[in-house]
Motif scaffolding. Structure first.
Motif: not given
Length: 322
Positions: A277-291
Motif C-alpha cells: 500500500n505504501q508503494t502504491t501510495l508512493f507511485s500515486v504521489n509520484e504521478r501527481l507530482l509529475e502531473q
C-alpha cells in the motif's frame, strides 16, 4: 499476652484511642477461619489505616506479602510512603509512566475508587487487595494470594496448555530463546514464515546454527537486498524494532526484547500488505507530482504565448500611427 483481632478487640482499641490510651503496640490480626476454629492456618493478610492514612494494625504475615518494603512496615507508617516505596522497589525495571500508573491505581484503591485491586504484574507480586471502610473512616485492606496463580501441578499444566494454545493461534510469529541462544518455544506462525528451516525450529535448537543453515539456503537470493543482515544476526543483543524483507519478497516487522532471565523474545509481524500500500501510495504521489509539474509548464507556456500575442497586437496597433 498477644491480643487477637476480633470485632470486640477492634472496638476496645478504638475506645482506648478515644480515651487517650496508647495504641503504639502492634496488634496481631489473626482472621477467624470458617467454622470459627481459632488458630487454623490462613493465607490472608490484613492492614488497618486510620483516617490520617497511618498504619495502626496489621497481621503477622503482612510483611511476608510485601517483603520488598518489610523494613518500612510499622505502626504509624504512612500509606502514601508505603505505596511509593512499593512501586519504586517492585517497579525498578518499569518506565516512569508505568510507575506513575501503579501509584495512581494504589491511590485510587485507598480513596475507594477501586474496591478491589489486582497487584499481579507489579514486580514479583501475585496478590489481590480488597478495601473495606468502617463508619469512622478506618480503612481495612485484606490481601489474598490464593487465586493469583495456580498452585497444583494439574492447574499449572492446564494454564501452560492454554497459554501455548493462545500463542500458537495468533497471526504473529513468536519465538523465545534462553540466555545461551537455545530455543525454548516458537509458534506455528514463526515456522510458516521460515519454511526453509521449519524442521529445525524445535526446542533446544541453537539460534545461530539455525541461522547459518537458513543463510546457506537463501544466501544467493537474499544477497541483493540483505547486505549486513547476516552479520547482525550473529549478536544475541535484542535489536528492538526493525523491518526486514524475506527472500520470498514478504516484509516482516521484527520486534526483539530482552527477558528478565537474560534471554530473548521476538515477535514477527507480516507487513507485506502495508508495504504494498505504501508503494502504491508512493507511485500515486509520484504521478501527481509529475502531473503537477506538467500543469505548471503548460501554464507558463500559455502565459508566454498570451504575452507574445498581446505584444504582437500592440505592434500592429502602433504601426497604424507611424
Amino acid at each position: 499476652m498477644e491480643q487477637k483481632a476480633s470485632p470486640k478487640n477492634l472496638t476496645s482499641n478504638k475506645n482506648a484511642s478515644e480515651n487517650g490510651a496508647s495504641t503504639n503496640e502492634v496488634v496481631s490480626l489473626r482472621p477467624m477461619p470458617e467454622g470459627g476454629t481459632e488458630g487454623a492456618p490462613t493465607t490472608n493478610a490484613f492492614a488497618i489505616f486510620n483516617t490520617n492514612g497511618n498504619l495502626t494494625n496489621y497481621s503477622e504475615n503482612f510483611k511476608d506479602y510485601f517483603p520488598s518494603i518489610a523494613n518500612f512496615i510499622e505502626v504509624g507508617a504512612k500509606y502514601q510512603v508505603l505505596i511509593q516505596e512499593l512501586v519504586l522497589r517492585e517497579g525498578a525495571d518499569f518506565s516512569v509512566t508505568q510507575r506513575d500508573e501503579w501509584s495512581q491505581r494504589l491511590y485510587a484503591h485507598r480513596q475507594g475508587e477501586l474496591s478491589t485491586l489486582d497487584l499481579t504484574g507489579l514486580g514479583k507480586l501475585r496478590i489481590s487487595s480488597t478495601r473495606s471502610e468502617l463508619q469512622d473512616g478506618t480503612l481495612i485492606f485484606s490481601f489474598d494470594n490464593s487465586a493469583a496463580l495456580p498452585t497444583t501441578l494439574n492447574e499449572i499444566m492446564h494454564l501452560n496448555r492454554q497459554v501455548l494454545s493462545a500463542i500458537d493461534d495468533i497471526n504473529e510469529g513468536f519465538v523465545l530463546y534462553d540466555p545461551n541462544g537455545k530455543m525454548i518455544y516458537c509458534n506455528a506462525r514463526h515456522r510458516e514464515l521460515y519454511p526453509e528451516v521449519a524442521h529445525l525450529l524445535v526446542p533446544g535448537s541453537d539460534r545461530f546454527e539455525v541461522l547459518e543453515v537458513y543463510w546457506e539456503k537463501v544466501g544467493r537470493i537474499a544477497s541483493k537486498f540483505a547486505h549486513g543482515t547476516r552479520k547482525n544476526n550473529r549478536s544475541n543483543i535484542p535489536r528492538g524494532d526493525i523491518e526486514r524483507q524475506l527472500p520470498n519478497g514478504r516484509w516482516l516487522k521484527i520486534s526483539e526484547k530482552p527477558t528478565h532471565g537474560g534471554g530473548l523474545v521476538a515477535v514477527r509481524t507480516d507487513i507485506t500488505e502495508l508495504k504494498e500500500n505504501q508503494t502504491t501510495l508512493f507511485s500515486v504521489n509520484e504521478r501527481l507530482l509529475e502531473q503537477t509539474k506538467a500543469l505548471e509548464i503548460a501554464s507558463l507556456t500559455a502565459q508566454e504565448c498570451s504575452a507574445t500575442i498581446t505584444l504582437a497586437g500592440c505592434d500592429n496597433h502602433l504601426g497604424r500611427w507611424i
